[in-house]
Design an enzyme around this catalytic site. Structure first.
Site, PDB file in Angstrom:
ATOM      1  N   ASP A 159      16.806  70.464  15.502  1.00 39.50           N
ATOM      2  CA  ASP A 159      15.225  71.047  16.226  1.00 39.50           C
ATOM      3  C   ASP A 159      15.437  70.640  17.387  1.00 39.50           C
ATOM      4  OD1 ASP A 159      12.579  71.353  17.883  1.00 39.50           O
ATOM      5  OD2 ASP A 159      11.786  71.233  16.249  1.00 39.50           O
ATOM      6  N   GLU A 209      24.488  66.019   5.516  1.00 43.03           N
ATOM      7  CA  GLU A 209      24.019  67.097   6.207  1.00 43.03           C
ATOM      8  C   GLU A 209      22.654  66.677   6.483  1.00 43.03           C
ATOM      9  OE1 GLU A 209      23.416  71.702   7.314  1.00 43.03           O
ATOM     10  OE2 GLU A 209      23.591  70.909   4.875  1.00 43.03           O
ATOM     11  N   GLU A 251      22.206  79.535   7.672  1.00 42.67           N
ATOM     12  CA  GLU A 251      21.582  80.528   7.619  1.00 42.67           C
ATOM     13  C   GLU A 251      21.031  81.024   9.541  1.00 42.67           C
ATOM     14  OE1 GLU A 251      20.911  78.853   4.450  1.00 42.67           O
ATOM     15  OE2 GLU A 251      20.535  78.098   5.804  1.00 42.67           O
TER      16      GLU A 251
END
EC number: 2.1.1.33
Length: 212
Positions: A118, A44, A192
């Site tokens: 991002d 990841e 999250e």
């Protein structure tokens, strides 16, 4: 997203070499030896605080996982999760996603995940997006023939950009979710950010893209 520096993060990472690899350049071509088995290896890129990669490692004990993040503080929080879980099939690296070929041999990685990267929305920052062509060049080198990228985001603009980037690269879009939580995905492990955004009612997008 930047997080406030965590006191003692450097020491925490340094004191747990069983999970945090401090010399990844020396591991290139040797990851099976490091894990002690020949199980598939999934990475990841941008693993954040580690909820996804730790959850995947717990769910799939016959797959080895590597969480990668450039931010020391964030990686230290991921290490907290890893230590709590005590799983043998996970490692962490503090490296940049653009330099993966320094740490992994050709076709050494079986699958790659990009979660809530991002979006770098400004055009002048396009080359920083983790689905930009130069990143795809890097991923293709370390993945096997027909290797896959599994990508999740809440950002519609980044999702549309990434679909176009994958397609222009000649990748096959095997499966696309325009509302992951409404459509459902068996075994989905949330990050999250995914939990935070979905609790606010935001749509989560997902795609599985395959190199050719």
């Amino acid at each position: 997203m930047r997080v406030r520096n965590r006191k003692g993060a450097s020491e925490l990472l340094a004191n747990n070499p069983q999970y945090v690899i401090s010399n990844p350049e020396e591991c290139k071509g040797k990851w099976a030896e490091i894990f002690g088995n020949n199980n598939p290896i999934h990475i990841e890129v941008g693993s954040g605080k580690g909820r996804f990669v730790t959850g995947m490692a717990a769910q799939n004990p016959d797959i080895n996982y590597i969480g990668i993040d450039i931010q020391m503080t964030v990686l230290s929080y991921a290490l907290d999760r890893v230590l709590e879980a005590g799983l043998p099939n996970i490692k962490l690296l503090q490296v940049d996603g653009s330099s993966l070929t320094n740490y992994f041999a050709p076709a050494e990685i079986d699958q790659l995940y990009l979660n809530f990267s991002d979006p770098w929305p400004k055009k002048r920052h396009e080359k920083r997006r983790l689905t930009y062509k130069s990143f795809l060049d890097t991923y293709k080198e370390i993945l096997p023939e027909k290797g896959e990228i599994h990508f999740k985001t809440d950002n519609r603009g980044l999702f549309e950009y990434s679909l176009a980037s994958f397609s222009q690269y000649g990748m096959v879009l095997k499966q696309v979710w325009l509302d992951l939580h409404a459509d459902g995905l068996e075994g989905n492990v949330m990050t999250e950010y995914e939990e935070k955004f979905s609790n606010k009612g935001q749509v989560i997008y997902r795609v599985e893209a395959q190199f050719q």
